[in-house]
Design a protein around this motif. Structure first.
Motif, PDB file in Angstrom:
ATOM      1  N   MET A 152      44.802  47.423  32.646  1.00 57.91           N
ATOM      2  CA  MET A 152      43.852  47.812  31.775  1.00 57.91           C
ATOM      3  C   MET A 152      44.739  47.617  30.447  1.00 57.91           C
ATOM      4  O   MET A 152      45.693  48.270  30.406  1.00 57.91           O
ATOM      5  N   THR A 153      43.875  47.221  29.711  1.00 54.37           N
ATOM      6  CA  THR A 153      44.296  47.246  28.293  1.00 54.37           C
ATOM      7  C   THR A 153      44.198  48.647  27.397  1.00 54.37           C
ATOM      8  O   THR A 153      43.327  49.354  28.293  1.00 54.37           O
TER       9      THR A 153
ATOM     10  N   SER B 227      37.428  44.894  24.288  1.00 51.82           N
ATOM     11  CA  SER B 227      38.626  45.468  25.194  1.00 51.82           C
ATOM     12  C   SER B 227      38.278  47.291  25.144  1.00 51.82           C
ATOM     13  O   SER B 227      38.059  47.543  24.118  1.00 51.82           O
TER      14      SER B 227
ATOM     15  N   SER C 294      35.989  45.887  32.681  1.00 49.89           N
ATOM     16  CA  SER C 294      36.830  45.599  33.999  1.00 49.89           C
ATOM     17  C   SER C 294      36.848  46.700  34.992  1.00 49.89           C
ATOM     18  O   SER C 294      36.920  46.370  36.222  1.00 49.89           O
ATOM     19  N   LEU C 295      36.935  47.948  34.321  1.00 49.80           N
ATOM     20  CA  LEU C 295      36.966  49.081  35.540  1.00 49.80           C
ATOM     21  C   LEU C 295      35.802  49.042  36.489  1.00 49.80           C
ATOM     22  O   LEU C 295      35.661  49.427  37.432  1.00 49.80           O
TER      23      LEU C 295
ATOM     24  N   MET D   6      36.690  38.348  44.500  1.00 48.66           N
ATOM     25  CA  MET D   6      37.045  38.522  42.912  1.00 48.66           C
ATOM     26  C   MET D   6      37.971  37.674  42.541  1.00 48.66           C
ATOM     27  O   MET D   6      38.914  37.220  43.241  1.00 48.66           O
TER      28      MET D   6
ATOM     29  N   PHE E  45      40.370  36.980  38.943  1.00 54.85           N
ATOM     30  CA  PHE E  45      40.968  37.718  37.971  1.00 54.85           C
ATOM     31  C   PHE E  45      41.234  36.821  36.630  1.00 54.85           C
ATOM     32  O   PHE E  45      41.221  35.811  36.707  1.00 54.85           O
ATOM     33  N   GLN E  46      41.649  37.805  35.656  1.00 57.29           N
ATOM     34  CA  GLN E  46      42.000  36.960  34.269  1.00 57.29           C
ATOM     35  C   GLN E  46      43.186  36.240  34.024  1.00 57.29           C
ATOM     36  O   GLN E  46      42.981  35.216  33.449  1.00 57.29           O
TER      37      GLN E  46
ATOM     38  N   THR F  31      49.745  34.707  36.801  1.00 59.96           N
ATOM     39  CA  THR F  31      50.327  35.995  37.668  1.00 59.96           C
ATOM     40  C   THR F  31      49.568  36.273  38.652  1.00 59.96           C
ATOM     41  O   THR F  31      50.184  37.332  39.596  1.00 59.96           O
ATOM     42  N   SER F  32      48.396  35.667  39.046  1.00 63.50           N
ATOM     43  CA  SER F  32      47.594  36.326  40.164  1.00 63.50           C
ATOM     44  C   SER F  32      48.121  35.443  41.589  1.00 63.50           C
ATOM     45  O   SER F  32      47.271  36.043  42.472  1.00 63.50           O
ATOM     46  N   LEU F  33      49.070  34.782  41.528  1.00 63.32           N
ATOM     47  CA  LEU F  33      49.316  34.043  43.057  1.00 63.32           C
ATOM     48  C   LEU F  33      50.658  34.373  43.131  1.00 63.32           C
ATOM     49  O   LEU F  33      51.556  34.559  42.408  1.00 63.32           O
TER      50      LEU F  33
ATOM     51  N   MET G 287      42.262  30.130  42.397  1.00 60.20           N
ATOM     52  CA  MET G 287      41.743  31.373  42.796  1.00 60.20           C
ATOM     53  C   MET G 287      40.290  31.280  43.134  1.00 60.20           C
ATOM     54  O   MET G 287      39.731  31.940  44.002  1.00 60.20           O
TER      55      MET G 287
ATOM     56  N   ASP H  25      50.243  41.138  39.366  1.00 52.49           N
ATOM     57  CA  ASP H  25      48.790  40.912  39.747  1.00 52.49           C
ATOM     58  C   ASP H  25      48.637  40.278  41.081  1.00 52.49           C
ATOM     59  O   ASP H  25      47.340  40.574  41.554  1.00 52.49           O
ATOM     60  N   TYR H  26      49.565  39.735  41.828  1.00 49.75           N
ATOM     61  CA  TYR H  26      49.357  39.142  42.856  1.00 49.75           C
ATOM     62  C   TYR H  26      49.134  39.978  43.987  1.00 49.75           C
ATOM     63  O   TYR H  26      48.695  39.710  45.108  1.00 49.75           O
TER      64      TYR H  26
ATOM     65  N   THR I  82      45.401  40.861  43.716  1.00 53.30           N
ATOM     66  CA  THR I  82      44.741  39.288  44.399  1.00 53.30           C
ATOM     67  C   THR I  82      44.874  39.830  46.006  1.00 53.30           C
ATOM     68  O   THR I  82      43.780  39.521  46.710  1.00 53.30           O
TER      69      THR I  82
END
Lengths: 299, 328, 305
Positions: free
Chosen positions: A1-2, B44, B49-50, B95, B97-98, B102-104, B165, C202-203, C206
């Motif tokens: 979170m920012t 922001s 997001s929360l 879901m 993500f942004q 880095t999400s994989l 994603m 982050d992953y 996920t």
């Protein structure tokens, strides 16, 4: 979170760097413990002649193998008992502190000088200098240190000076590696380029811009290598190829005491615990310094 | 009238920190029906997001999530045991993500990770899962799916990773997809493609979509309903048309003012902005959180602000009447 | 890729040769090898004869070249003490040292990695502090002292384990622990740091969003990424352990290469010492190359594209 603007605002009212450092240092138990124990050992070594009634070398065969004061049959004039030649163990312990500290400090200084020079040169000048230094580091790392140290001491004779020299010329690798990467990191930063742009000469840049920023890394490595040297000397002396009798090195004391370790366990436990505490203190001090000066690097 | 697929009443998220409790989300209400797209808009730190993480149950134990009602397909999410929640997650609700970069997981192939999404919830063989993965990669517009399946994430661009994603979220044909700023980290050109893809897929599979964003342009393109969040609260909500045509809350109006409109905004004219910063949400917060930055603030704004209806489903939190003037 | 590998190999060979040059020079510069062979009561004539027979009167460079030429063919000369080929001496003992090394690094990994993972899952908890304490204490303890204490406790007081020799697998238990514990702190800290970093990635989020359970997230997703530098570290530590084996083998009287090194040094048996230095450095270099390979194998980003 920012982070919210509220949290950012909080950080603006933080303390000055010096105050933060002091606050962190005093809250860091490891650092304090390490400093305290190290101070104790220093004091013991410095004031050894005052603290010990006897000389560490005087043999008194009539009073051999006296146990320390907490065991039955102890002799009040020998607080920590005596060894197999009747020498006062307390005296040997205190004077042994001198040996360990001497070895730790001098070795760290010698290897520090060698390693730092090589590492800084490699990091700052790059190119062929870097290649050469990296090659040297690889050669040094490939050498089995214990084996080589043992061999050299065996061939040139064991003594305090030889051990210090050998270790000093062998333990510079971590200095070189750390200094090299630190300098490389700093070299690319803006203010170094700025300094060069206004015409600062190389030595000046090195001294005034780069060194202050790598000094805390240097200190941390120094403590690590101090501990390393102390342990290595103890191992060499234990194997008979380090400091020679009758010098009271703690490693040597353990070696001399191992024959009788079952019935006179204090002969090996006392110097062993001393070594353990000293190295522990130095390591905690080094870790603590690193945590306090660069807490972001902590795990 | 079918029941809403997602029903949220008075959702709060509190974060205990050194200086007290941070009230990050302070009483959110909304409903989402099957096939609808809700856009949650805010800057922001507004808590958007929360909110989405809270619905998915992905917030850590330290964060306290409470709600009067938090129901998904009629099931109460507040008291659901973790194992049931895990069964829902990735299966019925998914879901995106942004940060596609880095999400994989860098250590496994795309195919591996796609199959995992399916095989966690269905008893299918690896081969069957791979077939479906290849299908979905095709659906999200990735060509040469077979070879892509064998590739690793670092071999794909950001846009492609985000498509992966999306495909991963679709593996179990969920009823709800929550997309948290899915296009923010991508190039503008790719943004449009991804949004169009989401809209098409949503329509085709009759999924509900919650899109969290700070970009009103995105909202205009894709939203059925809009909820504007500020400092942990929804300050205005309603249909997209209502909000864009007649924004009632000063904050919404301020946001819309910031967007340059080709044809309407004169060159050289300063773009609108909202002066001030978001207030601290630590400790007790009273009154309207926007009053420190609002031109229309009066003394009453420091007390509890009522929720009012501008017309029909269009509600907003403000004492003032909605201005009838045209907004750019 | 091939060019890179060849370059690495070439560099490794160069390093090995440099190490052997340095050790050769040091060994031969220190006093008279002829006296070492001849013994204390040697006469001038004896020494002259030995000098001629072994070629000690030739220039150092020539002696080295000779040695190197033989060495690459597997002939390390003859031991001054045992009058046997050095190669044979070493190969007899090497299996003991290798066994010890493998056991020690396995012990270190099997204890340090789980501890590191646990410490990372619950940072600043009791287990984290215990793990930290073990790691800090472990680095401060002299290995020879630890070995002696273990012998006193387990061999003498409780008669559980044999204090010396290398006949059965029980003989290897204490030496394994004494050699391995020194590598534990570094491995544990690296595992902990790596896991802490990875768990925030982050992953991982996920994976949880897909519905993966805690165990799967921890092992399949997190540890798989965090372990990469640990494998490298373990390989390098293995290289260091060969040197550390000298102390451990002499305390526990295990007849391995380390013990042989110590004996040979004491006897000024230069060919054996020279050969052992070469072998140990070769193994170290081998292990670092292996660790690079392991890195590439485990991290697709290095391996592919």
């Amino acid at each position: 979170m920012t982070s919210t603007p509220a949290q950012t605002a909080e950080s603006i009212v933080a303390l000055s760097p010096g105050a933060m450092l002091r606050r962190r240092a005093f809250g860091h138990y490891g650092l304090l413990f390490g400093l305290a124990v190290l101070g104790l050992v220093f004091a013991a070594a410095l004031f050894a002649p005052l603290l010990a009634e006897h000389s560490p070398y005087t043999q008194n065969l009539a009073a051999r193998m006296k146990p320390p004061f907490w065991m039955a049959g102890a002799d009040p004039s020998h607080l920590l008992g005596t060894d197999q030649l009747g020498r006062d163990y307390l005296a040997r312990l205190l004077y042994g502190a001198r040996i360990s500290l001497l070895i730790g400090i001098v070795t760290a200084v010698i290897s520090g000088l060698i390693g730092t020079t090589l590492g800084v040169a490699a990091g700052y000048f790059g190119g062929k200098v870097d290649l050469a230094v990296t090659f040297l580091i690889n050669v040094r790392l490939a050498m089995p240190v214990v084996l080589v140290a043992l061999a050299i001491v065996a061939l040139f004779g064991g003594s305090l000076q030889i051990v210090i020299l050998v270790l000093g010329f062998l333990l510079w690798d971590r200095f070189a590696v750390v200094m090299r990467s630190s300098v490389m990191q700093i070299r690319g930063l803006e203010y170094v380029n700025a300094a060069r742009a206004i015409g600062c000469t190389t030595p000046r840049i090195l001294l005034s811009e780069i060194m202050p920023n790598v000094v805390n890394n240097l200190i941390v490595v120094m403590t690590l290598e101090m501990a390393h040297a102390i342990l290595l000397e103890a191992a060499l002396s234990f194997l008979g190829l380090g400091v020679q009798p009758p010098t009271p090195s703690w490693g040597l004391m353990i070696s001399e005491g191992k024959e009788m370790m079952l019935f006179q366990p204090w002969l090996i436990t006392i110097p062993g615990i001393a070594l353990f505490l000293l190295v522990l203190a130095i390591n905690l001090l080094g870790d603590g310094l690193r945590d306090v000066t660069a807490p972001e690097a902590k795990g | 009238m079918t029941d809403p697929i997602l029903n949220v009443r008075n959702l709060t998220v509190d974060i205990p920190i050194g200086a007290g409790t941070l009230h990050a989300v302070r009483g959110i209400d909304f409903e989402l029906n099957r096939g609808e797209t809700l856009c949650i808009v805010g800057e922001s730190g507004s808590g958007k997001s929360l909110t989405s993480l809270a619905i998915m149950g992905l917030l850590g134990k330290r964060l306290q999530v409470r709600a009067d009602v938090l129901e998904f397909e009629g099931r109460d999410l507040r008291s659901m045991p973790p194992r049931e929640m895990r069964a829902l997650r990735g299966d019925r609700m998914a879901m995106i993500f942004q940060e596609p970069m880095t999400s994989l997981n860098p250590a496994y192939t795309i195919g591996d990770q796609l199959c995992e999404a399916l095989r966690l919830h269905r008893k299918v063989s690896k081969a069957e899962a791979m077939t479906r993965a290849a299908d979905l990669l095709g659906k999200v517009g990735i060509t040469a799916a077979e070879s892509r399946l064998r590739q690793f994430p670092h071999q794909l661009s950001g846009g492609l990773r985000q498509r992966v994603m999306i495909a991963m979220a679709l593996m179990c044909e969920p009823d709800l997809i929550i997309a948290d700023e899915p296009t923010t980290a991508l190039d503008v050109t790719i943004q449009a493609q991804i949004l169009r893809l989401l809209a098409d897929l949503k329509r085709e599979m009759n999924m509900a979509l919650i899109l969290v964003t700070h970009d009103l342009g995105v909202v205009a393109r894709i939203a059925d309903k809009v909820a504007v969040m500020y400092a942990g609260e929804i300050v205005e909500s309603g249909s997209a048309k209502a909000i864009f045509d007649a924004p009632a809350h000063p904050y919404t109006r301020g946001l819309l003012n910031c967007i340059p409109v080709p044809g309407k905004t004169k060159p050289g004219e300063p773009l609108g902005s909202i002066p001030g910063i978001v207030p601290s949400l630590i400790g007790t917060v009273s009154g309207c959180a926007f009053r420190s930055r609002c031109e229309l603030a009066v003394e009453a704004c420091a007390t509890t602000v009522p929720e009012r209806s501008a017309s029909g489903e269009h509600m907003y939190r403000c004492f003032h009447e909605p201005l009838k003037s045209e907004v750019a | 890729m091939l060019a890179f590998a060849l370059k690495r190999l070439g560099l490794a060979v160069l390093v090995t040769i440099t190490v052997s040059v340095i050790s050769f020079s040091l060994l031969h510069l220190s006093g008279d090898p002829a006296t070492a062979i001849a013994g204390e009561n040697a006469t001038e004539a004896d020494i002259a004869a030995i000098n001629e027979q072994y070629g000690f009167d030739r220039p150092l460079a020539e002696q080295y070249a000779d040695w190197l030429w033989n060495a690459v063919q597997g002939d390390f000369g003859q031991s001054y003490y045992f009058k046997l080929p050095v190669a044979q001496l070493i190969s007899d003992r090497l299996s003991v040292t290798m066994t010890l090394g493998v056991c020690a690094i396995s012990f270190a990994l099997l204890t340090a990695v789980p501890l590191g993972v646990l410490a990372a899952i619950r940072p600043n908890s009791l287990i984290d502090r215990v793990a930290l304490f073990i790691s800090v204490a472990g680095q401060a303890m002299p290995s020879f002292w630890f070995g002696l204490i273990m012998i006193v406790v387990f061999s003498i007081k409780f008669r559980l384990l044999p204090p010396s020799g290398s006949e059965t697998w029980q003989h290897f238990i204490m030496p394994t622990i004494v050699l391995g514990y020194y590598a534990m702190p570094a491995i544990m800290r690296l595992t902990r740091a790596g896991m802490l970093e990875v768990l925030n990635a982050d992953y991982i989020r996920t994976a949880r969003a897909k519905g993966a359970g805690a165990a799967r997230v921890l092992f399949k997703h997190a540890l798989r990424n965090a372990i990469v530098p640990v494998v490298s570290l373990a390989a390098v530590q293995m290289g260091f352990m060969l040197g550390g084996s000298i102390v451990v083998e002499s305390i526990f009287a295990l007849h391995g290469a380390g013990y042989l090194a110590w004996e040979s040094i004491g006897r000024h048996d230069l060919p054996t010492v020279q050969a052992l230095i070469l072998i140990f450095s070769c193994f170290y270099i081998l292990f670092t190359l292996l660790s690079d390979l392991a890195n590439a194998w485990l991290d697709p980003r290095i391996r592919v594209g």
